[in-house]
Design an enzyme around this catalytic site. Sequence first.
Site, mmCIF file in Angstrom:
data_model
loop_
_atom_site.group_PDB
_atom_site.id
_atom_site.type_symbol
_atom_site.label_atom_id
_atom_site.label_comp_id
_atom_site.label_asym_id
_atom_site.label_seq_id
_atom_site.Cartn_x
_atom_site.Cartn_y
_atom_site.Cartn_z
ATOM 1 C CG HIS A 167 -2.876 0.226 7.821
ATOM 2 N ND1 HIS A 167 -2.694 -0.606 6.745
ATOM 3 C CD2 HIS A 167 -3.677 -0.455 8.677
ATOM 4 C CE1 HIS A 167 -3.343 -1.738 6.954
ATOM 5 N NE2 HIS A 167 -3.947 -1.674 8.123
ATOM 6 C CD GLU A 201 -1.290 -0.354 3.685
ATOM 7 O OE1 GLU A 201 -2.177 -1.198 3.484
ATOM 8 O OE2 GLU A 201 -1.150 0.215 4.769
#
Lengths: 297, 297, 370, 370
Positions: free
Chosen positions: A246, A209
């Site tokens: 996150h 990511e």
Amino acid sequence: MAIIIDENTKVLVQGITGNQGQFHTRQMLEYGTKIVGGVSPGKGGQEVHGVPVFDTVAAALEKTDIDATIFFVPARMVKDAAFENMENGIKTIVIITEHVPVHDAIDIMAYARDKGVTIVGPNTFGLISPGKCKIGIMPNRIYKPGNVGIVARSGTLSYEIANSLSIEGIGQSTVVGLGGDRVVGLSFVDVLRRFEDDPETEGVILVGEIGGNAEEVAAEYIKQMTKPVVAFLAGRSAPPGKRMGHAGAIIERGTGTYRGKVTALEAAGAIVAELPWEVPDLLRKAMESRSGTRKVI
Amino acid sequence: MAIIIDENTKVLVQGITGNQGQFHTRQMLEYGTKIVGGVSPGKGGQEVHGVPVFDTVAAALEKTDIDATIFFVPARMVKDAAFENMENGIKTIVIITEHVPVHDAIDIMAYARDKGVTIVGPNTFGLISPGKCKIGIMPNRIYKPGNVGIVARSGTLSYEIANSLSIEGIGQSTVVGLGGDRVVGLSFVDVLRRFEDDPETEGVILVGEIGGNAEEVAAEYIKQMTKPVVAFLAGRSAPPGKRMGHAGAIIERGTGTYRGKVTALEAAGAIVAELPWEVPDLLRKAMESRSGTRKVI
Amino acid sequence: MKLFEYMGKEIFTRHGIDIPPGRVACNSEEAAEITAELGEVVIKSQILSGGRGKAGGIKFAKSPEEARIYAGELLGRDLKGLKIEKLLVEKKIRIDREFYLSIALDGARKQPVLIASASGGMDIEDVPPDQIIKKHIDPEVGIMPHFCREVVRRLGLTGPLAKQAADIIMKVYLVFKKYDCELVEINPLVVSGEHLIAADSKINIDDVAYFRYPAGTPVVEERTALEKKAHDIGISYVELDGNIAVMANGAGMAMATLDIIQHFGGNPRNFMDAGGGADSEATAQALEILISTKPKVILVNIFGGITRCDEVARAFAKVKNSMGIQVPVVIRLSGTNEKEGIAILKEIGIDSYNNIKEAAAKAVEIAKAG
Amino acid sequence: MKLFEYMGKEIFTRHGIDIPPGRVACNSEEAAEITAELGEVVIKSQILSGGRGKAGGIKFAKSPEEARIYAGELLGRDLKGLKIEKLLVEKKIRIDREFYLSIALDGARKQPVLIASASGGMDIEDVPPDQIIKKHIDPEVGIMPHFCREVVRRLGLTGPLAKQAADIIMKVYLVFKKYDCELVEINPLVVSGEHLIAADSKINIDDVAYFRYPAGTPVVEERTALEKKAHDIGISYVELDGNIAVMANGAGMAMATLDIIQHFGGNPRNFMDAGGGADSEATAQALEILISTKPKVILVNIFGGITRCDEVARAFAKVKNSMGIQVPVVIRLSGTNEKEGIAILKEIGIDSYNNIKEAAAKAVEIAKAG
């Protein structure tokens, strides 16, 4: 074969008497994980789903060997628990806990490096060698034993991909969650290297990511891998400067962009899927074509 | 052959512009030691006896390789200097300085263990491989190349013994001073193990003294040595509870006694000389008798 | 540097470790006053030695009158060779259990080590090994909560006492680090009702870390006047009780010299390491100290390395010529230029040898003859 | 959490790092007053973004009148998308040289890293690599004097400035550790005559370490009202500017869902990770937030793992029945019991699919149609 954990791994659950600890201890037991004990200060002598509870790691070690510990302890207690396990010689620690202060993570990783401890996480879903051992919070049913290794920063996205592979008959050797924080123990390279060396693993999926440069560093290693790597990266449409769930998923000062990561991975010979549902097919093709032209070291 | 240092060892002098630093740099140069540089903050660009002075260890490393550093810095600056050298990758450090706080020594040794650094001292006279390299403050003239290893806690006493050996034609492979403090880097065992493995060394002299349990620990290792060990220990007549010059030379709570050490060493097969002048003869006899019955590993 | 019990307890209380109520008394009247305030008390002689109880240095007083009498008996008295100058007068506390707790240096392991036992109140040397808990402390980590939990578990403590004990362990380590200690000992650590109380303290501080002692760190002079004088001029000196004064260069050499004297049947007056590069000034001062102890003979043992023997000899000649030396001196000079050195000394009538065997034998002979 | 410049500077000055004299002004009058006190000043817009100078957010005023005018222009204005609510009015200092200094986290190396440059005053990204000094910090050791000496040497500083710079490096690291920072930046660090002065500050603090922030640590709310509301109920939420509201379980899944929407030509209204085990209560609250943003459609992407799809479907049915949902909802349900889940949703008229491809395509279609 599998990497890091297998059917013989003896597991301790740190924070076993909490809600999360109890629930996932049961899930892991049902999966067949060898859980040999739990730790909860002040609760020594109790049992959780038949698993004995100890006050300290040292107390548990008086009764059993331990290969790995999984953490379900509050974020502010993770550092203390990590050092307790490391000082007592535990060599694999899986930190499920989210929101661990990054300075604590730094201290944990520095000590782990000195002592040769493998840390998975923090903020990971754990890791699983399907059919052998699960140390984590992933669903029990979506995995299938096989020869594809998966390494991911994100949980549900990797579940989705593992599930789609399983449905298409492609099993997994080991699935490893690195964790979504800025500072985590295992890196992509650490896991890729193990997959490269694992005779059972024949292809690898990397689920990355935006944020940080873990994928770029991974690309450097992928250049020298003999096994095919298919990558999928989340966050193509994410705006810079925003933390996407996150702690690690943030584009800062121009680094950690989707484009930069894709460029690096493709230049290294990895195949990057634009959409998650393309992954199984791309992997199958890569493995088929690679098996004809397998490099010999 | 020799242990730890040889004719190729490149040496840095930390604190080269002080009185001690200048004096012993000259002594070492005269002995033939390859001194490649010195460090004195703020004095970079100067020279001492033709040796270039740098402001920091990193600055020195820009110009030269360094294998070992010898310290002539004030006690309160030893810790900083030690970490500077270790963080810059220097693998052997000889700390001549006396009166280093023991908590600093502990911190230095912990980090040295992590980084695989050999620390000699603090409060040591250094070490010498006669005819090859001297990193220390011992007199230049008393040594002679040969096949006896000497390891000592005390300086002048070991000079006396080395000198008496040289006079009797018995040369030395390497002479190592552990240092007189309570916490020092190399232990007797560390050095004995290197002598045992060094093909050039055929006999070993251990110069110990009261205090601590270094000699007792050494005795455990001597049991498995193939080479003869002759020991001389100072402090037979020292009263308990008094520090005899060295910070480490004190009998406390019944430990560190002369009698305990002698008993342990003799039980391990070492020969203990009661008086220093007996050493050369005892060693010669031990080496002669051992060469007939040399154990083969 | 050893601290007196009351000093250690001041440090404890400043760092949140409970101690019994009490104060220092320097005379009987003060002891009586404190007892009037506190009720039943224990009167503890403040000397830098353990085993005070067995030696009669600890008394229990139920009234100011009793306290006055005991204090009078104790103050000024010699206990284990040490003069009692102060008393610590403390409220007698209820003792339910006694633990042992210390953090010390383990020189061989190069780490601090925590030692604890549920059998407190006696010398830790006398506690059976299986009742002793030893846990080394990684100096890069220090003590974390889990470390304390494990110690406390092994001590068998639970509930609030476990929490207090864990807390005390953290604080003892804090003191150990902050004051550059070689030892911090609480023996006994007393369970008194629901509280843990440090009923004694033993703290040894690393002398050479003086430059960073926290403000307010007490300083105790353990050296004799002569030892202090030597220390101040950079000479390592320990008083002994024989009649042969000794000077040597190097601590190991000095120890060996004492051993050799003893081997020949003599008794050394002192240990003296005059250092490596003794110049004539330092040599003169060192000699002065030796002369002041009125020995039968002075034995000097010099192994000339970097220092040349002829220079040492000249220093002695200079001292002899300038201030005179009334006591016989035997010198051993060996190493660089030993012959020249011995010749110089011969001229001024000082016995000198190139080996310590003969020199020591001669010194002992003179001491016995005198 | 990012701190405003003036907050960072307060922390600097509290820890002995010099800053220019100055104060915060919330209106033009205050700006004029401060200028009257200080003389020539620089007026700096307090927004959580760099590049303020280029964007016109920094003004120099020679008189209180000028300051009043500039302050009036700046306050309340939008700069780089952020509203200017406060100004820092500082005495203009003499600038002889500008350095860059920061300590940041290096996630890949798992260590703090010090970054310094003699080319300060511009974005460090724009400084050529060969003019940048990078030195990683061993977290087990921290920064010792030698570390600073080496940095200062490479910066080319000598004499008193070298000493000041070394001292500032130690203090920056102290702040970095003490406040759980992700970044402490001084850019520029100004040589002003014989002094080093921090002319700017950028401090980012780790949000999750809030439980141990030192007393007096400023708190800055960077979240929008909606983001804060979501955060308070434990949901990770970021506002975006499209018209398709998104809910997913897992951060990676939510990001991928946005990517897929974009792939089909749609624009997401938000990022939302509703967490793994969303119960019906949490689901209702999350839905409420999404509805409040008035999207054209809500796309829900659930991979049922430990959570069963039929339970998720029941939660949605419950919400729909109890509070009603006026906006179209497209749900993707996959994993455990997906068929049962899809059937339940069908009954209440919610479009549902077992793959995100079809669900996303449908949602984009609705958004475009509406």
